[in-house]
Design an enzyme around this catalytic site. Structure first.
Site, PDB file in Angstrom:
ATOM      1  N   LEU A  39      -2.799 -20.176  -3.023  1.00  0.00           N
ATOM      2  CA  LEU A  39      -3.635 -21.375  -2.949  1.00  0.00           C
ATOM      3  C   LEU A  39      -4.977 -20.991  -2.325  1.00  0.00           C
ATOM      4  N   GLY A  40      -6.036 -21.653  -2.782  1.00  0.00           N
ATOM      5  CA  GLY A  40      -7.374 -21.327  -2.264  1.00  0.00           C
ATOM      6  C   GLY A  40      -8.154 -20.433  -3.216  1.00  0.00           C
ATOM      7  N   GLY A  41      -7.427 -19.781  -4.156  1.00  0.00           N
ATOM      8  CA  GLY A  41      -8.088 -19.018  -5.214  1.00  0.00           C
ATOM      9  C   GLY A  41      -8.939 -17.865  -4.721  1.00  0.00           C
ATOM     10  N   CYS A  43     -12.042 -17.959  -3.825  1.00  0.00           N
ATOM     11  CA  CYS A  43     -12.895 -18.365  -2.702  1.00  0.00           C
ATOM     12  C   CYS A  43     -12.255 -18.072  -1.343  1.00  0.00           C
ATOM     13  N   LYS A  52     -17.566 -13.524   4.146  1.00  0.00           N
ATOM     14  CA  LYS A  52     -18.385 -13.977   5.288  1.00  0.00           C
ATOM     15  C   LYS A  52     -17.772 -13.526   6.614  1.00  0.00           C
ATOM     16  N   GLY A 186     -26.603  -7.418  -6.964  1.00  0.00           N
ATOM     17  CA  GLY A 186     -26.574  -8.887  -6.983  1.00  0.00           C
ATOM     18  C   GLY A 186     -25.905  -9.400  -5.720  1.00  0.00           C
ATOM     19  N   GLU A 207     -28.962  -0.337  -9.228  1.00  0.00           N
ATOM     20  CA  GLU A 207     -29.215  -1.623  -9.886  1.00  0.00           C
ATOM     21  C   GLU A 207     -30.006  -1.344 -11.151  1.00  0.00           C
ATOM     22  N   HIS A 445     -37.153 -29.492  18.540  1.00  0.00           N
ATOM     23  CA  HIS A 445     -37.838 -28.265  18.978  1.00  0.00           C
ATOM     24  C   HIS A 445     -36.998 -27.588  20.049  1.00  0.00           C
TER      25      HIS A 445
HETATM   26  P1  FAD Z   1     -10.856 -19.498  -8.432  1.00  0.00           P
HETATM   27  O1  FAD Z   1     -11.259 -19.669  -7.033  1.00  0.00           O
HETATM   28  O2  FAD Z   1     -10.983 -18.157  -9.034  1.00  0.00           O
HETATM   29  O3  FAD Z   1      -9.355 -19.992  -8.537  1.00  0.00           O
HETATM   30  C1  FAD Z   1      -8.633 -19.881  -9.717  1.00  0.00           C
HETATM   31  C2  FAD Z   1      -7.164 -19.815  -9.380  1.00  0.00           C
HETATM   32  O4  FAD Z   1      -6.436 -19.971 -10.590  1.00  0.00           O
HETATM   33  C3  FAD Z   1      -6.724 -18.496  -8.776  1.00  0.00           C
HETATM   34  O5  FAD Z   1      -6.058 -18.729  -7.553  1.00  0.00           O
HETATM   35  C4  FAD Z   1      -5.770 -17.901  -9.812  1.00  0.00           C
HETATM   36  O6  FAD Z   1      -4.687 -17.200  -9.240  1.00  0.00           O
HETATM   37  C5  FAD Z   1      -5.284 -19.136 -10.535  1.00  0.00           C
HETATM   38  N1  FAD Z   1      -4.856 -18.907 -11.915  1.00  0.00           N
HETATM   39  C6  FAD Z   1      -5.545 -18.283 -12.895  1.00  0.00           C
HETATM   40  N2  FAD Z   1      -4.845 -18.294 -14.038  1.00  0.00           N
HETATM   41  C7  FAD Z   1      -3.690 -18.944 -13.782  1.00  0.00           C
HETATM   42  C8  FAD Z   1      -2.547 -19.262 -14.560  1.00  0.00           C
HETATM   43  N3  FAD Z   1      -2.457 -18.936 -15.846  1.00  0.00           N
HETATM   44  N4  FAD Z   1      -1.523 -19.905 -13.963  1.00  0.00           N
HETATM   45  C9  FAD Z   1      -1.576 -20.240 -12.660  1.00  0.00           C
HETATM   46  N5  FAD Z   1      -2.642 -19.968 -11.878  1.00  0.00           N
HETATM   47  C10 FAD Z   1      -3.682 -19.331 -12.433  1.00  0.00           C
HETATM   48  N6  FAD Z   1     -19.134 -18.730  -4.069  1.00  0.00           N
HETATM   49  C11 FAD Z   1     -19.863 -19.462  -3.198  1.00  0.00           C
HETATM   50  O7  FAD Z   1     -20.175 -20.627  -3.488  1.00  0.00           O
HETATM   51  N7  FAD Z   1     -20.234 -18.957  -1.973  1.00  0.00           N
HETATM   52  C12 FAD Z   1     -19.920 -17.701  -1.604  1.00  0.00           C
HETATM   53  O8  FAD Z   1     -20.284 -17.278  -0.493  1.00  0.00           O
HETATM   54  C13 FAD Z   1     -19.164 -16.898  -2.501  1.00  0.00           C
HETATM   55  N8  FAD Z   1     -18.805 -15.642  -2.161  1.00  0.00           N
HETATM   56  C14 FAD Z   1     -18.042 -14.908  -3.035  1.00  0.00           C
HETATM   57  C15 FAD Z   1     -17.700 -13.608  -2.674  1.00  0.00           C
HETATM   58  C16 FAD Z   1     -16.934 -12.816  -3.526  1.00  0.00           C
HETATM   59  C17 FAD Z   1     -16.557 -11.421  -3.110  1.00  0.00           C
HETATM   60  C18 FAD Z   1     -16.508 -13.370  -4.770  1.00  0.00           C
HETATM   61  C19 FAD Z   1     -15.649 -12.545  -5.693  1.00  0.00           C
HETATM   62  C20 FAD Z   1     -16.841 -14.658  -5.144  1.00  0.00           C
HETATM   63  C21 FAD Z   1     -17.631 -15.438  -4.291  1.00  0.00           C
HETATM   64  N9  FAD Z   1     -18.023 -16.727  -4.621  1.00  0.00           N
HETATM   65  C22 FAD Z   1     -18.784 -17.462  -3.753  1.00  0.00           C
HETATM   66  C23 FAD Z   1     -17.636 -17.340  -5.898  1.00  0.00           C
HETATM   67  C24 FAD Z   1     -16.440 -18.303  -5.703  1.00  0.00           C
HETATM   68  O9  FAD Z   1     -15.373 -17.596  -5.106  1.00  0.00           O
HETATM   69  C25 FAD Z   1     -16.032 -18.895  -7.030  1.00  0.00           C
HETATM   70  O10 FAD Z   1     -17.142 -19.514  -7.646  1.00  0.00           O
HETATM   71  C26 FAD Z   1     -14.935 -19.939  -6.870  1.00  0.00           C
HETATM   72  O11 FAD Z   1     -13.801 -19.403  -6.225  1.00  0.00           O
HETATM   73  C27 FAD Z   1     -14.518 -20.508  -8.226  1.00  0.00           C
HETATM   74  O12 FAD Z   1     -13.532 -21.465  -8.046  1.00  0.00           O
HETATM   75  P2  FAD Z   1     -12.486 -21.812  -9.215  1.00  0.00           P
HETATM   76  O13 FAD Z   1     -11.642 -22.909  -8.661  1.00  0.00           O
HETATM   77  O14 FAD Z   1     -13.196 -22.026 -10.481  1.00  0.00           O
HETATM   78  O15 FAD Z   1     -11.637 -20.479  -9.423  1.00  0.00           O
HETATM   79  P1  NAD Z   2     -24.333 -10.843  -9.893  1.00  0.00           P
HETATM   80  O1  NAD Z   2     -24.561 -11.397 -11.234  1.00  0.00           O
HETATM   81  O2  NAD Z   2     -24.780 -11.592  -8.706  1.00  0.00           O
HETATM   82  O3  NAD Z   2     -25.057  -9.418  -9.798  1.00  0.00           O
HETATM   83  C1  NAD Z   2     -24.782  -8.388 -10.673  1.00  0.00           C
HETATM   84  C2  NAD Z   2     -25.921  -7.379 -10.584  1.00  0.00           C
HETATM   85  O4  NAD Z   2     -25.526  -6.218 -11.271  1.00  0.00           O
HETATM   86  C3  NAD Z   2     -27.203  -7.883 -11.211  1.00  0.00           C
HETATM   87  O5  NAD Z   2     -28.283  -7.649 -10.336  1.00  0.00           O
HETATM   88  C4  NAD Z   2     -27.322  -7.029 -12.488  1.00  0.00           C
HETATM   89  O6  NAD Z   2     -28.665  -6.792 -12.852  1.00  0.00           O
HETATM   90  C5  NAD Z   2     -26.602  -5.773 -12.058  1.00  0.00           C
HETATM   91  N1  NAD Z   2     -26.014  -4.987 -13.145  1.00  0.00           N
HETATM   92  C6  NAD Z   2     -25.386  -5.443 -14.246  1.00  0.00           C
HETATM   93  N2  NAD Z   2     -24.914  -4.403 -14.979  1.00  0.00           N
HETATM   94  C7  NAD Z   2     -25.259  -3.266 -14.307  1.00  0.00           C
HETATM   95  C8  NAD Z   2     -25.033  -1.895 -14.537  1.00  0.00           C
HETATM   96  N3  NAD Z   2     -24.358  -1.454 -15.597  1.00  0.00           N
HETATM   97  N4  NAD Z   2     -25.531  -1.002 -13.650  1.00  0.00           N
HETATM   98  C9  NAD Z   2     -26.213  -1.429 -12.552  1.00  0.00           C
HETATM   99  N5  NAD Z   2     -26.440  -2.731 -12.286  1.00  0.00           N
HETATM  100  C10 NAD Z   2     -25.959  -3.639 -13.147  1.00  0.00           C
HETATM  101  O7  NAD Z   2     -22.764 -10.492  -9.840  1.00  0.00           O
HETATM  102  P2  NAD Z   2     -21.811 -10.112  -8.626  1.00  0.00           P
HETATM  103  O8  NAD Z   2     -22.591  -9.605  -7.479  1.00  0.00           O
HETATM  104  O9  NAD Z   2     -20.739  -9.266  -9.215  1.00  0.00           O
HETATM  105  O10 NAD Z   2     -21.184 -11.508  -8.237  1.00  0.00           O
HETATM  106  C11 NAD Z   2     -20.449 -12.259  -9.214  1.00  0.00           C
HETATM  107  C12 NAD Z   2     -20.596 -13.728  -8.974  1.00  0.00           C
HETATM  108  O11 NAD Z   2     -19.861 -14.118  -7.821  1.00  0.00           O
HETATM  109  C13 NAD Z   2     -22.023 -14.166  -8.675  1.00  0.00           C
HETATM  110  O12 NAD Z   2     -22.772 -14.373  -9.828  1.00  0.00           O
HETATM  111  C14 NAD Z   2     -21.799 -15.439  -7.940  1.00  0.00           C
HETATM  112  O13 NAD Z   2     -21.625 -16.467  -8.873  1.00  0.00           O
HETATM  113  C15 NAD Z   2     -20.503 -15.187  -7.185  1.00  0.00           C
HETATM  114  N6  NAD Z   2     -20.797 -14.840  -5.765  1.00  0.00           N
HETATM  115  C16 NAD Z   2     -21.499 -15.718  -5.001  1.00  0.00           C
HETATM  116  C17 NAD Z   2     -21.779 -15.408  -3.690  1.00  0.00           C
HETATM  117  C18 NAD Z   2     -22.547 -16.400  -2.860  1.00  0.00           C
HETATM  118  O14 NAD Z   2     -22.674 -17.534  -3.279  1.00  0.00           O
HETATM  119  N7  NAD Z   2     -23.042 -16.018  -1.684  1.00  0.00           N
HETATM  120  C19 NAD Z   2     -21.364 -14.209  -3.144  1.00  0.00           C
HETATM  121  C20 NAD Z   2     -20.664 -13.319  -3.951  1.00  0.00           C
HETATM  122  C21 NAD Z   2     -20.382 -13.654  -5.264  1.00  0.00           C
END
Ligand code: FAD
Ligand code: NAD
Length: 466
Positions: A39-41, A43, A52, A186, A207, A445
């Site tokens: 749960l929580g996926g 995120c 974080k 990214g 990059e 302030h």
């Molecule tokens: P998810 O959170 O991916 O949840 C999907 C769930 O579905 C999972 O638990 C999975 O197990 C389950 N599932 C999939 N298929 C099935 C199935 N067939 N049957 C049962 N269960 C299934 N976003 C931000 O806004 N701020 C951030 O700081 C941020 N940091 C991030 C850092 C990292 C390293 C990553 C990878 C992502 C980050 N994101 C951030 C992106 C964020 O985590 C996602 O946008 C968000 O979790 C998407 O929510 P969701 O509910 O669509 O899917």
């Molecule tokens: P991203 O799209 O943020 O960045 C990917 C980067 O990789 C881009 O700058 C792109 O130009 C570069 N790139 C693509 N192909 C390449 C290659 N072959 N060689 C070198 N560089 C290449 O993707 P991400 O960092 O993997 O994160 C995935 C998603 O997760 C984000 O788009 C975002 O939606 C989510 N996320 C959000 C947060 C946040 O909100 N703080 C934090 C982490 C992840």
């Protein structure tokens, strides 16, 4: 195989799915949530929260390292040491508390949670292979909500495996490598690359475009790039990855001159984006309309099949947790009979780099592209007293507003802790504030928020502290 019936069946218990489930249950809709992982996926388990937590731990470590040198604050400590296993346990503790909390909320609201992987049979029927040897289950429903999230994109010439890892493994290191190569400058590459660098790892970043965080405007990302260089991250911009070398201990990179260089690496973090999770669970059988690799939705998160809904990362960019949550809450309300549309005035985005970057609404370029005649102004943190007391005067707040009526259409900021300004930025845009509204509001302030007021004043031509 046993059978269950429900009104709303949700696939995926991430921020999209679990929020939809809680809200639907609050509104009296019989709801079942199927989650195959935790749960929580992404995120809560392997994304927003653990990253974080690791950023905070790395910041604290870097601070003590600074104190072990010649700190201008006059604080002196012994050279620090990090027990990374303990750090990861601390991070896992936060994750467990939050995911446990989600489970408790679902129970309290009487959502039926089924642990197992769902497979779509048709738009009203799902089979679940239950976890822990439980029997197979068929669930039929009136509404089907798809929230299975996204998966990391792999590089064809350097697939995941061995020392090539995704963010998931990077968030739970058993030990720290000596040299890390990050592919992708990214969100993930920068957030986690910074963590490893602050923990003392030699970090190289590749990059393919000419600057880091290419999705944001260049003025905004300049302080981030400068800070990476100051930290000692080796940037390889405009370069393409060719794969690992024959011995598997270096990344072959083609540089801007077309020369091949080898970057030695004990670990390679590939963070080149994420893609909607569309394969392996029968989605294709529904033959939904797609928008590229994402499931196509309208402004109510309806797919092309009646009573089949989709939210979160499955529906494409921006893949952000707060978007998934907002969509989930809305779908639950529509199913309960309320009139709702997904039309946010702005979608905040924050990159938790050092310094942090926040964007809400339109940048100057985006407003021009949208055909708006806008003015914009920025206020630097170098002129903000609170920033000086926090030893972080780099960065600025920028406001974009319509020239004719001064309606604010965008805010951008880069600097320490600016993620927290996203709330004020979102409020002002969503509530239709003008420059005069913000300029005329008393800001406490000394705070970083005073830069918000000063940016508005500056756009009006009469900033006070610059
Ligand atoms: P998810 O959170 O991916 O949840 C999907 C769930 O579905 C999972 O638990 C999975 O197990 C389950 N599932 C999939 N298929 C099935 C199935 N067939 N049957 C049962 N269960 C299934 N976003 C931000 O806004 N701020 C951030 O700081 C941020 N940091 C991030 C850092 C990292 C390293 C990553 C990878 C992502 C980050 N994101 C951030 C992106 C964020 O985590 C996602 O946008 C968000 O979790 C998407 O929510 P969701 O509910 O669509 O899917
Ligand atoms: P991203 O799209 O943020 O960045 C990917 C980067 O990789 C881009 O700058 C792109 O130009 C570069 N790139 C693509 N192909 C390449 C290659 N072959 N060689 C070198 N560089 C290449 O993707 P991400 O960092 O993997 O994160 C995935 C998603 O997760 C984000 O788009 C975002 O939606 C989510 N996320 C959000 C947060 C946040 O909100 N703080 C934090 C982490 C992840």
């Amino acid at each position: 195989m046993s059978t269950q019936t429900t009104t709303l069946l949700i696939i995926g218990g991430g921020p999209g799915g679990y929020v939809a489930a809680i809200r639907a249950a609050q509104l009296g809709i019989p709801t079942t949530l199927v989650e195959g992982g935790e749960l929580g996926g992404t995120c809560l388990n392997i994304g927003c929260i653990p990253s974080k937590a690791m950023i905070h731990a790395a910041d604290e470590f870097a601070k003590t390292l600074e104190f072990a040198g010649d700190s201008p604050l006059g604080i002196r400590v012994q050279a620090p040491h990090i027990d990374i296993e303990k750090t990861v346990r601390w991070k896992d503790g936060i994750v467990a508390k939050l995911t446990g909390g989600v489970g408790a909320l679902l129970r309290k609201n009487k959502v039926t949670v089924v642990k197992g992987w769902a497979r779509i049979v048709d738009g009203k029927t799902v089979e679940v292979l239950q976890a822990e040897g439980g029997e197979a289950l068929t669930i039929s429903c009136r509404h089907l909500l798809l929230a299975p999230g996204s998966v990391p994109v792999a590089l064809p010439n350097m697939p995941f495996g061995g020392r090539v890892i995704s963010s998931t493994a990077a968030l739970s290191p058993a030990s720290l490598p000596q040299r890390l190569v990050v592919v992708g400058g990214g969100y993930i590459g920068l957030e986690l690359g910074t963590v490893y660098r602050k923990l003392g790892v030699e970090v190289g970043m590749v990059e393919s475009l000419e600057r880091v965080l290419p999705a944001y405007d260049a003025e905004l990302t300049k302080p981030v790039q400068a800070s990476l260089l100051k930290m000692g991250v080796k940037l390889h911009l405009g370069c393409t990855v060719q794969g690992l070398n024959a011995s598997g201990d270096a990344v072959r990179v083609r540089d801007t001159q077309g020369q091949e260089i080898a970057l030695p690496a004990d670990l390679v973090l590939v963070a080149v984006g994420r893609r909607p999770h569309t394969e392996g669970w029968g989605l294709e059988s529904l033959m939904l309309d797609m928008a590229g690799r994402a499931v196509k939705i309208d402004d109510q998160c309806r797919t092309s099949m009646r009573d089949v809904w989709a939210i979160g990362d499955l529906t494409g960019e921006p893949m952000l947790a707060h978007r998934a949550m907002a969509q989930g809450e809305m779908v639950a309300e529509i199913i309960a009979g309320k009139r709702r549309h997904f039309m946010p005035a702005a979608m905040p985005a924050v990159c938790f780099t050092d310094p942090e970057v926040v964007v809400v609404g339109k940048s100057p370029d985006e407003s021009q592209q949208a055909g708006l005649d806008c003015i914009h102004a920025l206020f630097p943190f170098a002129a903000n007293g609170r920033s000086m007391t926090l030893e972080s005067t780099e960065g600025f707040v920028r406001v974009v507003a319509r020239r004719d009526n001064h309606l604010i259409v965008g805010w951008q900021a880069v600097g320490r802790s600016v993620s927290e300004l996203s709330t004020a930025f979102g409020h002002s845009i969503e509530m239709g504030a003008t420059l005069e509204d913000v300029a005329g509001t008393i800001h406490a302030h000394p705070t970083l928020g005073e830069a918000v007021q000063e940016a508005a004043l500056r756009a009006l031509g009469h900033a006070l502290h610059i």
